[in-house]
Structure formats: structure tokens, C-alpha cells
Design a protein around this motif. Structure first.
Motif, PDB file in Angstrom:
ATOM      1  N   GLU A  31      56.031  30.260 119.644  1.00 50.07           N
ATOM      2  CA  GLU A  31      55.652  30.033 118.248  1.00 50.07           C
ATOM      3  C   GLU A  31      54.299  30.657 118.043  1.00 50.07           C
ATOM      4  OE1 GLU A  31      55.735  26.079 116.290  1.00 50.07           O
ATOM      5  OE2 GLU A  31      57.073  25.561 117.934  1.00 50.07           O
ATOM      6  N   SER A  32      54.188  31.490 117.000  1.00 45.16           N
ATOM      7  CA  SER A  32      52.936  32.196 116.752  1.00 45.16           C
ATOM      8  C   SER A  32      52.423  32.836 118.029  1.00 45.16           C
ATOM      9  CB  SER A  32      51.876  31.246 116.197  1.00 45.16           C
ATOM     10  OG  SER A  32      52.318  30.694 115.017  1.00 45.16           O
ATOM     11  N   ARG A  34      52.809  32.187 121.229  1.00 39.82           N
ATOM     12  CA  ARG A  34      52.648  31.515 122.525  1.00 39.82           C
ATOM     13  C   ARG A  34      53.815  30.554 122.789  1.00 39.82           C
ATOM     14  NH1 ARG A  34      48.576  26.585 122.083  1.00 39.82           N
ATOM     15  NH2 ARG A  34      49.308  25.781 120.125  1.00 39.82           N
ATOM     16  N   VAL A  35      54.103  30.387 124.062  1.00 37.58           N
ATOM     17  CA  VAL A  35      55.185  29.476 124.423  1.00 37.58           C
ATOM     18  C   VAL A  35      54.694  28.071 124.183  1.00 37.58           C
ATOM     19  CG1 VAL A  35      56.762  28.684 126.192  1.00 37.58           C
ATOM     20  CG2 VAL A  35      55.810  30.953 126.337  1.00 37.58           C
ATOM     21  N   LYS A  36      55.499  27.296 123.516  1.00 37.13           N
ATOM     22  CA  LYS A  36      55.108  25.905 123.337  1.00 37.13           C
ATOM     23  C   LYS A  36      56.115  24.959 123.954  1.00 37.13           C
ATOM     24  CE  LYS A  36      53.126  24.316 119.980  1.00 37.13           C
ATOM     25  NZ  LYS A  36      52.974  23.805 118.619  1.00 37.13           N
ATOM     26  N   ALA A  37      57.340  25.454 124.138  1.00 38.25           N
ATOM     27  CA  ALA A  37      58.354  24.553 124.663  1.00 38.25           C
ATOM     28  C   ALA A  37      59.381  25.309 125.485  1.00 38.25           C
ATOM     29  CB  ALA A  37      59.042  23.825 123.519  1.00 38.25           C
ATOM     30  N   GLY A 126      47.280  39.687 111.079  1.00 42.32           N
ATOM     31  CA  GLY A 126      47.669  38.985 109.862  1.00 42.32           C
ATOM     32  C   GLY A 126      49.118  38.540 109.853  1.00 42.32           C
ATOM     33  N   GLN A 128      52.481  36.432 111.833  1.00 37.34           N
ATOM     34  CA  GLN A 128      52.894  35.410 112.789  1.00 37.34           C
ATOM     35  C   GLN A 128      54.160  35.912 113.483  1.00 37.34           C
ATOM     36  OE1 GLN A 128      54.248  31.809 110.933  1.00 37.34           O
ATOM     37  NE2 GLN A 128      53.791  30.582 112.724  1.00 37.34           N
TER      38      GLN A 128
ATOM     39  N   GLY B  57      52.843  22.887 128.007  1.00 34.72           N
ATOM     40  CA  GLY B  57      53.763  22.830 126.871  1.00 34.72           C
ATOM     41  C   GLY B  57      54.747  21.674 126.970  1.00 34.72           C
ATOM     42  N   TRP B  58      55.649  21.639 126.001  1.00 38.14           N
ATOM     43  CA  TRP B  58      56.717  20.639 126.003  1.00 38.14           C
ATOM     44  C   TRP B  58      57.792  21.032 127.015  1.00 38.14           C
ATOM     45  CZ3 TRP B  58      56.371  16.137 123.615  1.00 38.14           C
ATOM     46  CH2 TRP B  58      55.654  16.008 122.415  1.00 38.14           C
ATOM     47  N   VAL B  83      54.490  25.982 131.635  1.00 37.39           N
ATOM     48  CA  VAL B  83      53.829  26.632 130.501  1.00 37.39           C
ATOM     49  C   VAL B  83      52.415  26.107 130.341  1.00 37.39           C
ATOM     50  CG1 VAL B  83      53.889  26.942 128.011  1.00 37.39           C
ATOM     51  CG2 VAL B  83      56.027  26.848 129.304  1.00 37.39           C
ATOM     52  N   LEU B  85      48.831  26.164 128.418  1.00 42.85           N
ATOM     53  CA  LEU B  85      48.392  26.502 127.063  1.00 42.85           C
ATOM     54  C   LEU B  85      46.868  26.539 126.981  1.00 42.85           C
ATOM     55  CD1 LEU B  85      50.740  24.243 124.897  1.00 42.85           C
ATOM     56  CD2 LEU B  85      50.930  26.696 125.287  1.00 42.85           C
ATOM     57  N   ILE B  89      48.391  20.965 123.185  1.00 46.61           N
ATOM     58  CA  ILE B  89      49.148  20.234 122.181  1.00 46.61           C
ATOM     59  C   ILE B  89      48.634  18.798 122.183  1.00 46.61           C
ATOM     60  CG2 ILE B  89      51.427  19.280 121.628  1.00 46.61           C
ATOM     61  CD1 ILE B  89      52.626  21.800 122.953  1.00 46.61           C
ATOM     62  N   GLU B 251      50.450  26.443 112.172  1.00 44.69           N
ATOM     63  CA  GLU B 251      49.919  27.456 113.085  1.00 44.69           C
ATOM     64  C   GLU B 251      49.781  28.794 112.390  1.00 44.69           C
ATOM     65  OE1 GLU B 251      51.944  27.464 116.821  1.00 44.69           O
ATOM     66  OE2 GLU B 251      50.479  25.929 117.361  1.00 44.69           O
ATOM     67  N   ASN B 252      49.793  28.785 111.086  1.00 44.31           N
ATOM     68  CA  ASN B 252      49.799  30.029 110.347  1.00 44.31           C
ATOM     69  C   ASN B 252      48.734  29.967 109.256  1.00 44.31           C
ATOM     70  OD1 ASN B 252      50.373  32.080 108.505  1.00 44.31           O
ATOM     71  ND2 ASN B 252      52.545  32.066 109.042  1.00 44.31           N
ATOM     72  N   GLN B 254      47.660  31.991 107.063  1.00 43.18           N
ATOM     73  CA  GLN B 254      47.982  32.496 105.724  1.00 43.18           C
ATOM     74  C   GLN B 254      48.867  31.509 104.974  1.00 43.18           C
ATOM     75  OE1 GLN B 254      48.443  34.484 108.516  1.00 43.18           O
ATOM     76  NE2 GLN B 254      46.628  35.750 108.263  1.00 43.18           N
TER      77      GLN B 254
END
Lengths: 439, 458
Positions: A31-32, A34-37, A126, A128, B57-58, B83, B85, B89, B251-252, B254
Motif C-alpha cells: 500500500e502506497s 510499502r508492504v503492510k500485510a 505525487g 500513490q 507488518g500484519w 515484513v 516497516l 503500524i 496514506e495519501n 493528495q
């Protein structure tokens, strides 16, 4: 399990068939960037159909008690209407590549490397980037009381890349994906990266949409609105129910003579391929539309029995619910060359002949409304204006409309950019006289 | 089961662990035309484990064999540790709860014979088939009772049991080459008793499908548009609700800017919220799938963006409070930020007042479908009427609304005082999790100008 189940059916019902499926899925989501899960899932399920006193009944379970499952299927059959359902006898199934050892054995680390590479190659200021990688290792067994039994191993790998850019209230969303039984090759990854860039860069310029009856190129991903009515119309179920506009046109030329569609479950290395369908009918290649002529409709066992014909090997079923008609690999035009991964340029060489028109990558609302009739009307999600043979920028506030059966009688041209998108293979298509409206 | 969960939790080596075990019973009946397509009863059972380690991570695992729980806990821990980070989180604080909740089963569907369910649906289907001009129908009945156990390493232990029941019917009318349809859909977070007297609704949609055969296609263009309660509800869910789910923005930078709290989204008449605690609706449960109590969350107040929907993770990332919107479709899925019961709050005055000064406009009713691609949407109304000189006039078909969310919200100028929840079947889809039971509610809504597609010039 499936042998015990068929044994119990022989004892307690007149006939029956079952599908047993086990799948282990591994998934990684970036997500964005990077690995998150990371996740795994294990699932085993069985779907049973029985026939007793001429009536068919269904039951499914993940809980695994054989006798209880048969009891529930018999209760379902008691309510059912009579159907002259016959189960296919033992037959030799064709061999088709559905399993790739490299994919099955790939470590989590290997899957993650693919994602890391894609993130670094598609990231832009700019924007994602979301990347997801999923690998499934499955085993499917199907058997019936007529003695047919088949089992096969499968792998499926799906890799998707989404790029989103927000600028004020403008949102630009570009995505693409890879699917196959094996891990993507370097060429596959290059094609994915190139595809994202090719769509993204010209979309940064926003131009006014044109207006009127215009030439429009539908890219392979933009074609869904055009192909969906045909998918529904070529299903034996729609024919049986009398709602398919093609139902009475077997053997007739209804579309442009350069237009062909084939359902091909025997293509090696495609996740839609299978040696037998989920009802044990051996797979075979089936031309549906050949040079504009309607050649065949697809059937599963029950629809075929009701229509007085034979299953074409298009029975599809999950753990729960009744088997239904499902396509395998839906191939528009010439059968795909093996191993081809090239994607560019946009429009597959069809843009050069367009003075003013559109290139459609994605539409909004496909599948809404009265699809089978062939009429469509959709706002664009991602589309480009084409002027003087080249893309001049992205159009936002435009909608396209027309009737598929009319537009496909006079195809302006076929692109050279044929590619897989899930279980469909198609190249860009130029259609003339598509209604384009701006708002 | 509770003991098994708490025992398993004690073996987990992760910093945070949650386990969900689910057992569901469902049955379904489907008719196509006169013919019964299927009548089945199913049983589904499985578990879900999610763990988190500080700085990692999860790790997530789901499984259908409960004997695999200890092995899957260990596997999830490994996946988490795989993972690392840079930005950890975090989970927003919640108070651990212990609760045992069984919602009103209102005639437990598990005690009703499949033959009874078939008979009920057959009756509704017959209502549609009896209408002249109707050549085909589809009707489906589906019920569930779901029982879940949830426990996490912070001390929350929950047991929840709830029913869900949906009945839908499609009537297809046909004359020569013209095909029209009518769609009835009923959804209840209740049981057998709640769906016994709906024959009139099925007849009405079938009659409308037949009437649409003779109705003209709406002339495309820009009009004052009045949405009925149902379409207004679908609109606020699809076009706005999804943007208010915090996982879209957290996470964005914009997207966050686009959805800055305090930004004006509409005129002062506009109030929007999401209420997972509203009694008796399909999106209602006392606790979400992270054990957070559900609540009424204001999203737009007097036209200004004031809130969004959160999981514990998104709330911590944005420094806001969890809202009880982390929901999972089943044990096969991780909880993600979802809507529950989303609404446009009530206005004032009658429907007649609302349309009284519209010289020429479109009254768009009910929904066949809707899709949003970020700020662009397209909705297909089931049918419409022209509004002429302040009165509802002739029936029109092919009413498709398309536009930009921001423009359209800003053009909502008046709301009637006739709010209702649309208790329909179906559900919401996101991230491969479909159909999640939700409800939408709204009064009649008047939009100053909106683009209506229909007769697109060829």
C-alpha cells in the motif's frame, strides 16, 4: 473424501456428482509503495449434487460431514423440479498445463521481490502506488456415480499495479495486471511497467472531449462494454430462456466477417484452462463466433439437458450453490501466440487513421442496465482524445453510447496489441460511428 | 469455542493477536420464470487470525479447518515478522469489552423448512408472473444466521449472533424487440416473520416493467433532478460514502487534502452520516470486527466535512478516534473500513413542496445500479418521471445520471422531510469483499442541475 461421498450417494440417491476443491492462497499487499500485510488462507470445500426420483438437489459445505451433506442435498432434491439430468461416463480428458512448479514453490521472499521491483519501477512523484501479488495452489477433484473421475493440480498467480494521482479534485487512476499459472517473466514485468507508463503520461494533459458520431478505439481493457452483451447472448441459458438476441441465429452471419470468438480451455499456462470442467465433462476448444457467423452456445449439464443438447464442458461451480455456465478462456480474434508479452503502443496501431475520435481504456457502469440487448451508454473513466492520428490528451467529461450488434457489423480495424486480461484475450478494436457526448 | 480462543491467544508470541471464528447457516431458493432453479441449505465454518508485531507488518491467516488454529497462529506470526516497516503500524486505543449479544432472530430461519421458504418465494414470484406483458422473472430468497466469536490479546471477548434475510425479484417485460425490467429487493436484519407480507411490492415492480414498454426514453440533457429516497441513498453511499472511508485517504497526502475536514462539500441543508448502531438495520451490529462499539458518525454537517469512517489502524494514523467501521465479510477476510447504515439526514416539507416550483425536471427513482470511479459517478435509475409545472408527469425510461461528485453535492439545494431507510437486499463491495450487508437512508433530494443521459444523440 470425494470417493466416500460418491459411495454415499450411490447408497442413498439415484445418481449424483461432486466437486472437491482445496486451495492455499498467499498474498502480499503493497500500500502506497510499502508492504503492510502478508496473508495465507487455506480452504477446503465440497459441492454435491444428487438426483433422486428425477429431481436434482444441491448442497455445499466447508464443515466436512459426508452423511449430513447428502441429507441436505436430498432435502434440496425433494423440492426440485424434474430435470432429465445425466452424468457424463468415464472418458479420457485432454492434457493441459494448469500447474507451474516454480509458482507453487516460490517463497514469500520471491513473491515480495516481484512487488518491490514493480513498486520501484512504477513509482512517480505525487502518485500513490499499490501493488498486490497473489499466488494460489489448488487441487480440484470431480467425480460422479456414472464412474467419471478426474483430478488436477493448478496454480494461479495474479499481480496488479494501481497508480493514483490526485491533483486538486482531479483523480487519475491507471492500473494493469498480470495473470498466469506461472510467475511473471522479466518480459511480463517489463510489459506491465511499460503499460502503466504508456497510459499515465499522456493522461497528464486534459483536453476537451469531441462530440458526435465518431471513430472510437476500444483497447483490450476498454472492450468489456462491447463484449459483455455477447458473453450473455452466447450462454446457453439465455438461449434456453429465449432472451438471447442470438438464440435463433445459429449458422447465421450477424457480425463483421473478420470477427471471431473462441472459448478455449486447453491453452497452456492460463488460469482459466482445465482438463475437465467442474462437472467432469472433458474440455475442448469451442468456436462461438467464426468470421461473423454464430457457431455455438455454451452449456453445462443441466442447461444442456433442458435444451435437449450436450454439455459443451462449461459447467462451473463453487463450494456453495448450484453449478452454472462459465466460460474458460475467451479469445477474441486469432489464438494468442505463446509467450507474447508486448503491450505498446496504445491503440495497437489503429490511431493513425483517426482524424478526431477517442481511445477508450475504461468505462464507468459496465454491466448496469439491459446488457443482453446490446445497447450501452457509459461515461468514460479513462479515455484519450485522438486528433490527427495521435493522442492529444485525456478527456474527462464524456460518455459513449451505441449498440454492440450494430457497431460490430462494421469494424474499422483490429489492433496489433492482443493481450491477456484475466481469462480474456483481445486486441484493440476500432469501431466507427460511436455516439460521443460531452457534458 | 471461547475457551479455545483464549487458550490459543495465550500461545501467541505476537505483540497483538486477534482471532475470529465464524459458523454460519444459510439457505437459498431461486426461481426463474415458473421454474425452481434451486433450493439449498449450506453450512460454512472457519477461522481468521491476524497478528501484529511492533515495527512489523500484519500477518493474516484464514482457514476452514479449526484444528489448524494453532498452526495458523504461528504462520501469521511468521508472516508478520517477514515484513519490517519504517513507519510502524499503530492501533488506536479502545477499551477492552466482553459481551454476548444475540440479535432478535424474529422467527429463527433455521427452524423453518426449506419447503416453506420455497412456498413464500413462489408466491411473490407468481405476483410478478401474473402481470400482463411480463414474460420472465427471476426471484431469489436467501437467509443466514451467523455466529461469531472474537477475542484479542487486549482482553476483548465477544460472541455475536445475528440473522440476515434478503428476497429479490426481477420482472422482465417484453414486446417485439423491447425489453424492460422491474426490480424489487427486500433486506432485513431479522428473521422469518419480517418478510411475510410483501406481495404488493413484487406486483408493483412487475406492473412498472410492463408500463416502461410504452414509456419514452428520457431526452438527454441537464435538468433540475429530484432523487427518490432510494436513489438518494444509493447516491450518498456510492458517490460520497466510499471517499469518507479513511483507508482511502490515510496514506495519501493528495487524497487527504481533497477530503480535509472543514472543507465545504455542500450547502447548509446537507447533513450526512453513518450509523452502525441504528436499531434493526442490515449494517447494524453492536461491535465491529475489531471489537470497537459502533456509533452514529457525522460525516457532513451543515454542508461541511466533519468526519470519516475508521478502523483502529486508520484512526491512529490520522490521530482521530475509531468509529466502529472495521468490518469483514466473513472469516475469509481481514476487517477493512466499511460503511454500515449511511444516510442523508432529513429535511423539511413535503415532496409536493419540493417539486412545486420546477417547471421542467426529472424525477429519478430507484436504482438498477451505480458505479463510482473516484469523483465520477454513473447511476442507472430503475425508472423516472418528467416533472412538468410542479407536478409529476409521464413515466420515462433509461434515466442515467452521470457527473462529478463535488459538483453534484454542491448542487443539492433542498431536502424534503420524508426520510426513510431503504431496507433492501444486495450489499456493498470493496476490496473483493461482497456483498456486505449495509443500509442507506435519505429523504427526497433536489439537485439544482444534473446531467441526465438517455437518448444520447447518435
Amino acid at each position: 473424501v470425494i470417493e466416500r461421498l460418491i459411495e454415499a450417494v450411490r447408497r442413498r440417491a439415484d445418481a449424483g456428482d461432486a466437486l472437491w476443491h482445496r486451495a492455499e492462497r498467499t498474498s502480499i499487499a503493497f500500500e502506497s509503495g510499502r508492504v503492510k500485510a502478508c496473508g495465507v488462507s487455506e480452504e477446503t470445500g465440497v459441492n454435491l449434487r444428487v438426483r433422486r426420483g428425477g429431481r436434482a438437489g444441491i448442497a455445499g459445505t466447508t464443515a466436512g460431514d459426508v452423511e449430513d451433506l447428502v441429507t441436505r442435498a436430498l432435502a434440496s432434491a425433494e423440492l426440485g423440479e424434474t430435470v432429465p439430468l445425466e452424468f457424463p461416463p468415464p472418458a479420457s480428458a485432454p492434457s493441459v498445463l494448469t500447474h507451474a512448479a516454480a509458482a507453487a514453490d516460490a517463497s514469500l521472499e520471491r513473491l515480495r521481490e516481484i512487488g518491490t521491483e514493480l513498486v520501484s519501477r512504477t513509482s512517480r512523484d505525487g502518485c500513490q502506488v499499490n501493488v498486490s501479488i497473489e499466488r494460489e495452489v489448488g487441487r480440484t477433484a470431480v467425480a460422479n456415480t456414472a464412474g467419471a473421475a478426474a483430478a488436477y493440480d493448478s496454480t494461479a498467480v495474479a499481480v496488479s499495479v494501481d497508480l493514483a494521482r490526485f491533483a486538486g479534485d482531479d483523480v487519475l487512476f491507471v492500473s494493469d495486471h498480470y495473470s498466469g499459472t506461472d510467475l511473471p517473466t522479466t518480459a511480463d514485468l517489463d510489459a506491465l511497467v511499460e503499460s502503466i507508463a504508456l497510459r499515465f503520461v499522456p493522461a497528464l494533459t486534459i483536453v476537451a472531449p469531441p462530440d458526435g458520431a465518431l471513430p472510437v478505439v476500444f483497447s483490450p481493457s476498454g472492450l468489456s462494454a462491447i463484449l459483455l452483451p455477447l458473453e450473455q447472448a452466447l450462454s446457453g441459458k439465455g438461449v434456453l430462456q429465449g432472451v438471447s438476441p442470438l438464440g435463433a441465429k445459429l449458422g447465421e452471419k450477424v457480425l463483421d466477417e473478420r470477427f471471431s470468438i473462441t472459448d478455449d480451455p486447453l491453452l497452456p499456462g492460463r488460469p482459466g484452462s482445465r482438463p475437465v470442467d467442474d462437472e467432469g465433462t472433458p474440455s475442448r476448444r469451442l468456436p462461438l463466433i467464426e468470421r461473423g457467423v454464430v457457431r455455438a452456445f455454451v452449456y453445462d449439464l443441466e442447461t444442456a439437458a433442458r435444451a435437449g443438447t450436450r454439455s459443451t464442458g462449461h459447467g462451473s461451480r463453487g463450494t456453495f450453490g448450484k453449478p452454472h455456465i462459465g466460460y474458460s478462456n475467451w479469445v477474441v480474434g486469432d489464438p494468442p501466440p505463446a509467450g507474447s508479452a508486448t503491450r505498446g503502443p496504445l491503440g495497437g496501431g489503429l490511431l493513425g487513421q483517426i482524424a478526431d475520435g477517442l481511445l477508450i481504456e475504461d468505462l464507468i457502469g459496465v454491466g448496469q442496465g439491459n446488457v443482453i440487448g446490446g445497447a450501452f451508454s457509459h461515461p468514460v473513466a479513462l479515455a484519450y482524445r485522438v486528433q490527427g492520428g495521435a493522442i492529444t490528451g485525456r478527456v474527462k467529461d464524456a460518455a459513449v453510447a451505441g449498440n454492440v450488434y450494430e457497431l460490430l457489423t462494421r469494424i474499422g480495424g483490429f489492433g496489433s496489441d492482443g493481450r491477456w486480461l484475466g481469462s480474456g484475450w483481445a486486441a484493440s478494436l476500432l469501431l466507427d460511428g460511436v455516439a460521443v457526448a460531452r457534458r | 469455542v471461547k475457551d479455545r480462543l483464549t487458550a490459543a491467544l495465550r500461545t501467541s508470541r505476537a505483540d497483538y493477536t486477534e482471532i475470529r471464528v465464524e459458523h454460519s447457516w444459510s439457505s437459498s431458493v431461486a426461481f426463474r420464470g415458473q421454474r425452481l432453479e434451486s433450493a439449498t441449505a449450506s453450512e460454512d465454518r472457519g477461522g481468521f487470525v491476524r497478528v501484529l508485531n511492533r515495527g512489523y507488518g500484519w500477518g493474516v491467516a484464514s482457514f476452514t479447518s479449526l484444528d489448524r488454529l494453532p498452526a495458523m497462529l504461528a504462520r501469521a506470526h511468521e508472516l508478520s515478522r517477514a515484513v519490517k516497516l519504517d513507519t510502524p503500524i499503530r492501533l488506536a486505543e479502545t477499551t477492552p469489552v466482553t459481551a454476548d449479544v444475540t440479535l432478535d432472530l424474529d422467527g429463527d430461519v433455521r427452524g423453518i423448512a426449506l419447503a416453506e421458504k420455497k412456498r413464500l418465494l413462489e408466491g411473490y414470484n407468481a405476483e410478478m408472473l401474473a402481470v400482463p406483458g411480463v414474460v420472465d422473472t427471476q426471484a431469489s430468497y436467501r437467509d443466514w444466521v451467523t455466529e461469531t466469536w472474537y477475542a484479542n490479546s487486549e482482553g476483548t471477548v465477544l460472541h455475536q449472533v445475528w440473522p440476515d434475510l434478503t428476497i429479490s425479484g426481477t420482472a422482465i417485460a417484453r414486446r417485439d424487440g423491447t425489453i424492460e425490467k422491474g426490480l424489487e429487493s427486500i433486506g432485513r436484519h431479522k428473521g422469518w416473520h419480517s418478510v411475510q407480507s410483501h406481495a404488493a411490492g413484487f406486483r408493483t415492480v412487475a406492473e412498472r416493467a410492463a408500463a416502461l414498454l410504452d414509456a419514452p426514453t428520457v431526452k438527454g440533457g441537464s435538468y433540475p433532478v429530484v432523487l427518490d429516497n432510494e436513489l438518494a441513498g444509493v447516491f450518498i453511499h456510492e458517490a460520497f460514502g466510499h471517499l469518507s472511508e479513511a483507508d482511502f485517504v490515510y496514506e495519501n497526502p493528495q487524497a487527504r487534502e481533497m477530503m480535509t475536514l472543514g472543507r465545504r462539500f455542500g450547502r447548509p441543508v446537507l447533513n450526512v452520516g453513518d450509523n452502525g448502531a441504528a436499531p434493526g438495520l442490515r449494517g447494524t451490529l453492536p461491535y465491529d470486527d475489531e471489537g470497537t462499539p459502533t456509533q452514529d458518525t457525522p460525516l457532513i454537517r451543515d454542508g461541511v466535512l466533519v468526519g470519516r469512517l475508521h478502523s483502529r489502524e486508520t484512526a491512529a494514523a490520522l490521530g482521530e478516534r475509531p468509529t466502529g467501521n472495521a468490518r469483514a465479510l466473513s472469516f475469509r477476510h481481514a476487517p477493512i473500513v466499511r460503511m454500515t447504515n449511511t444516510y442523508i439526514a432529513n429535511g423539511t416539507g413535503s415532496f409536493e413542496d419540493l417539486i412545486g416550483d420546477i417547471k421542467l425536471g426529472v424525477y429519478a427513482c430507484s436504482a438498477f445500479g451505480g458505479q463510482t470511479v473516484l469523483e465520477n459517478f454513473s447511476f442507472t435509475a430503475a425508472y423516472g418521471h418528467m416533472i412538468r409545472d410542479g407536478k409529476v408527469a409521464e413515466l420515462v425510461k433509461d434515466v442515467v445520471l452521470a457527473g462529478s461528485l463535488f459538483q453534484t453535492l454542491d448542487r443539492i439545494e433542498r431536502l424534503a422531510g420524508d426520510f426513510r431507510w431503504n431496507q433492501m437486499g444486495g450489499g456493498c463491495g470493496k476490496g473483493g469483499q461482497f456483498p456486505l450487508p449495509v443500509t442507506e437512508g435519505a429523504p427526497h433530494v433536489r439537485i439544482e442541475q444534473a446531467l441526465v443521459g438517455g437518448d444520447v444523440p447518435a
